[in-house]
Scaffold this motif. Structure first.
Motif, PDB file in Angstrom:
ATOM      1  N   GLU A 147      -0.628   3.392  -7.133  1.00 33.07           N
ATOM      2  CA  GLU A 147       0.516   3.705  -7.993  1.00 33.07           C
ATOM      3  C   GLU A 147       0.346   5.062  -8.661  1.00 33.07           C
ATOM      4  N   MET A 148      -0.872   5.342  -9.104  1.00 26.97           N
ATOM      5  CA  MET A 148      -1.160   6.597  -9.791  1.00 26.97           C
ATOM      6  C   MET A 148      -1.120   7.775  -8.817  1.00 26.97           C
ATOM      7  N   LEU A 149      -1.734   7.620  -7.648  1.00 29.58           N
ATOM      8  CA  LEU A 149      -1.777   8.722  -6.690  1.00 29.58           C
ATOM      9  C   LEU A 149      -0.401   9.016  -6.091  1.00 29.58           C
ATOM     10  N   TYR A 150       0.420   7.977  -5.975  1.00 27.88           N
ATOM     11  CA  TYR A 150       1.802   8.199  -5.526  1.00 27.88           C
ATOM     12  C   TYR A 150       2.663   8.776  -6.647  1.00 27.88           C
ATOM     13  N   GLN A 151       2.149   8.765  -7.874  1.00 28.31           N
ATOM     14  CA  GLN A 151       2.841   9.297  -9.057  1.00 28.31           C
ATOM     15  C   GLN A 151       4.193   8.603  -9.270  1.00 28.31           C
ATOM     16  N   ALA A 246      -3.783   8.748  -1.247  1.00 27.93           N
ATOM     17  CA  ALA A 246      -4.557   9.979  -1.451  1.00 27.93           C
ATOM     18  C   ALA A 246      -3.921  11.143  -0.706  1.00 27.93           C
ATOM     19  N   ARG A 247      -3.422  10.894   0.486  1.00 28.67           N
ATOM     20  CA  ARG A 247      -2.770  11.946   1.261  1.00 28.67           C
ATOM     21  C   ARG A 247      -1.495  12.421   0.569  1.00 28.67           C
ATOM     22  N   SER A 248      -0.760  11.482  -0.028  1.00 28.16           N
ATOM     23  CA  SER A 248       0.442  11.848  -0.774  1.00 28.16           C
ATOM     24  C   SER A 248       0.087  12.744  -1.961  1.00 28.16           C
ATOM     25  N   TYR A 249      -0.979  12.391  -2.676  1.00 30.15           N
ATOM     26  CA  TYR A 249      -1.404  13.185  -3.837  1.00 30.15           C
ATOM     27  C   TYR A 249      -1.873  14.569  -3.400  1.00 30.15           C
ATOM     28  N   GLN A 250      -2.601  14.624  -2.293  1.00 30.31           N
ATOM     29  CA  GLN A 250      -3.053  15.905  -1.746  1.00 30.31           C
ATOM     30  C   GLN A 250      -1.858  16.791  -1.380  1.00 30.31           C
ATOM     31  N   THR A 251      -0.842  16.182  -0.797  1.00 26.08           N
ATOM     32  CA  THR A 251       0.349  16.932  -0.401  1.00 26.08           C
ATOM     33  C   THR A 251       1.092  17.465  -1.627  1.00 26.08           C
ATOM     34  N   MET A 295       9.267  13.876  -3.106  1.00 24.49           N
ATOM     35  CA  MET A 295       8.319  14.376  -2.121  1.00 24.49           C
ATOM     36  C   MET A 295       8.964  14.512  -0.745  1.00 24.49           C
ATOM     37  N   LYS A 296       9.764  13.530  -0.370  1.00 18.49           N
ATOM     38  CA  LYS A 296      10.450  13.591   0.927  1.00 18.49           C
ATOM     39  C   LYS A 296      11.354  14.818   1.012  1.00 18.49           C
ATOM     40  N   LEU A 297      12.104  15.046  -0.044  1.00 17.96           N
ATOM     41  CA  LEU A 297      13.004  16.198  -0.056  1.00 17.96           C
ATOM     42  C   LEU A 297      12.225  17.505   0.018  1.00 17.96           C
ATOM     43  N   ALA A 298      11.093  17.563  -0.679  1.00 22.06           N
ATOM     44  CA  ALA A 298      10.268  18.771  -0.651  1.00 22.06           C
ATOM     45  C   ALA A 298       9.738  19.038   0.755  1.00 22.06           C
ATOM     46  N   LEU A 299       9.312  17.988   1.437  1.00 23.95           N
ATOM     47  CA  LEU A 299       8.787  18.146   2.789  1.00 23.95           C
ATOM     48  C   LEU A 299       9.876  18.571   3.768  1.00 23.95           C
ATOM     49  N   PHE A 300      11.058  18.000   3.606  1.00 23.69           N
ATOM     50  CA  PHE A 300      12.175  18.417   4.460  1.00 23.69           C
ATOM     51  C   PHE A 300      12.501  19.892   4.250  1.00 23.69           C
ATOM     52  N   MET A 301      12.495  20.314   2.991  1.00 24.91           N
ATOM     53  CA  MET A 301      12.789  21.714   2.704  1.00 24.91           C
ATOM     54  C   MET A 301      11.685  22.623   3.235  1.00 24.91           C
ATOM     55  N   TYR A 302      10.450  22.184   3.120  1.00 26.19           N
ATOM     56  CA  TYR A 302       9.336  22.978   3.641  1.00 26.19           C
ATOM     57  C   TYR A 302       9.486  23.177   5.151  1.00 26.19           C
ATOM     58  N   LYS A 303       9.994  22.167   5.816  1.00 24.57           N
ATOM     59  CA  LYS A 303      10.119  22.226   7.272  1.00 24.57           C
ATOM     60  C   LYS A 303      11.358  23.002   7.712  1.00 24.57           C
ATOM     61  N   PHE A 304      12.475  22.807   6.984  1.00 24.73           N
ATOM     62  CA  PHE A 304      13.743  23.335   7.489  1.00 24.73           C
ATOM     63  C   PHE A 304      14.407  24.403   6.606  1.00 24.73           C
ATOM     64  N   ALA A 305      14.007  24.509   5.337  1.00 24.24           N
ATOM     65  CA  ALA A 305      14.710  25.432   4.430  1.00 24.24           C
ATOM     66  C   ALA A 305      13.733  26.109   3.476  1.00 24.24           C
TER      67      ALA A 305
END
Length: 320
Positions: A147-151, A246-251, A295-305
Motif C-alpha cells: 500500500e505504501m509503495l504503491y502510494q 517496489a517496481r511501481s515505487y521505482q518508476t 502513474m498510468k497517465l504518466a507512463l502513457f505520456m512518457y511513451k506517446f506525448a
C-alpha cells in the motif's frame, strides 16, 4: 494502560516555528510522554529555545549535537528514547492536541504494532483545522508495505505514525541522505505483525519556503535512486506482490528525477538511469492493476506525448 511514549523532535533553525510546534506537543491530552528535542547544531535561537522548554516542563529532554542532518538527529533521539512507543514530529510542523492519545488507542484497540494517521496540509498564516476519521483499515505487514509503495493511501513519511520502539533497535535512518523515510519505513513495517491506518487528519504538515521539499533540485535529490535500488534488492526474494509494488515505487521515483533534474549536463548519468528504468518498467507497470491512475497517465505520456509532459507535470498535485 498508560505507557510512556517518546516524541522525537529534530530541531534546526526553526525559531519562527518551534513555539507553535511545542505548544501542540506539550498540551497533548495523553500526558505520559517524554519529548526529546534534538538540537542539530542550530545557528539561530532554536537551541536556546529548547533549553527553555526543558526548564518549563520536566517531560522535555534536550540533546545538543553538531549538525548532521535530519536522519542523524532522529537516530540520536531514538538512542535516548525511554518509551515503549515512539513518534516523530518535525519541528516546523504542528499536531492535533489529541494525536498521541488517538494513535495509542487506535493501536491498542486493534492489537496493532504501528498506528498511522493522515496529514493536513498547512500554510503560514492560515487556520489549521484537523479532521476526524471516516474510515480505518487493518493491514498485515506485506499488504501495508505494498500500500505504501504503491502510494495509494498513507504516506511513506516517518511522522504521523506511532511505533513500538523495539522495531528501531537494529534499524536507523541513513546518515546524510534525503528521502530517509523511504529508506527505512518498509523495513520497519516488515518487523511488525499488524498495522492500523486511519484517515483522520491529525498531523499538520507545514509548507514553507526554505524547507527540504521546496528547495531547488540538487545532487541529494538523486538519493532516491539509490534507495529505490535498495528496495528492489530487498524485495527481489519476496512475493510477486511486493516486487510489483517496489517496481511501481521505482518508476515513480524515476519520473520525479526525469521531470525535475536540470538539463545542464550535471545529471546526465541520473537521467540515463531514469530513462532506463522507465523503458524497462513501463510495460510491466502499465499491466499492474495495483498502480494509481496518475502513474498510468504518466507512463502513457512518457511513451506517446513526451514533449508536453513538463506542462502537465506543473499542474499535478504531488500530495494526492
Amino acid at each position: 494502560m498508560n505507557e510512556l511514549i517518546s516524541i522525537i523532535v529534530p530541531v534546526y533553525n526553526v525559531e519562527c516555528y518551534l513555539d507553535a510546534c511545542m505548544a501542540s506537543i506539550l498540551n497533548q491530552t495523553y500526558r505520559n510522554i517524554e519529548i526529546i528535542l534534538v538540537d542539530d547544531g542550530a545557528t539561530d535561537r532554536s537551541g536556546r529555545m529548547c533549553n527553555h522548554y526543558a526548564k518549563l516542563d520536566k517531560r522535555v529532554r534536550v540533546l545538543h549535537k553538531k549538525n548532521g542532518g535530519l536522519s542523524d538527529a532522529r537516530n540520536k533521539g531514538i538512542a535516548y528514547a525511554q518509551g515503549e512507543y515512539i513518534m516523530f514530529v518535525d519541528s516546523d510542523d504542528v499536531v492535533s492536541l489529541d494525536i498521541t492519545r488517538y494513535l495509542y488507542q487506535l493501536l491498542k484497540s486493534n492489537y496493532a504494532d504501528i498506528a498511522i494517521c493522515d496529514p493536513i496540509h498547512c500554510y503560514p498564516g492560515k487556520e489549521i483545522v484537523f479532521e476526524p476519521e471516516t474510515s480505518q483499515w487493518i493491514f498485515e505487514p506485506e499488504d501495508a508495505i505494498a500500500e505504501m509503495l504503491y502510494q495509494r493511501s498513507f504516506l511513506v513519511a516517518a511522522w504521523g505514525k506511532l511505533y513500538r520502539k523495539k522495531y528501531f533497535d537494529h534499524i536507523r535512518f541513513p546518515f546524510g541522505m534525503l528521502f530517509e523515510d523511504s529508506a527505512v519505513m518498509y523495513k520497519i513495517f516488515d518487523e511488525a505483525k499488524r498495522i492500523v491506518y486511519s484517515n483522520a487528519k491529525l498531523y499538520g504538515y507545514m509548507h514553507r519556503e526554505g524547507s527540504i521539499t521546496t528547495k531547488e533540485f540538487s545532487r541529494r535529490d538523486c538519493d532516491i535512486l539509490i534507495i529505490c535500488s535498495q528496495i528492489m534488492e530487498y524485495m527481489s526474494h519476496r512475493s510477486e506482490k511486493l516486487q510489483k509494488a517496489a517496481r511501481s515505487y521505482q518508476t515513480a521515483a524515476a519520473f520525479r528525477i526525469y521531470m525535475n533534474a536540470p538539463r545542464n549536463g550535471k545529471f546526465d548519468l541520473e537521467l540515463k538511469i531514469c530513462n532506463k528504468w522507465l523503458q524497462e518498467n513501463k510495460k510491466l507497470v502499465l499491466h499492474d492493476p495495483g498502480i494509481r491512475l496518475k502513474m498510468k497517465l504518466a507512463l502513457f505520456m512518457y511513451k506517446f506525448a513526451r514533449p508536453i509532459m513538463p506542462l502537465v507535470y506543473k499542474k499535478i498535485n504531488r500530495w494526492k
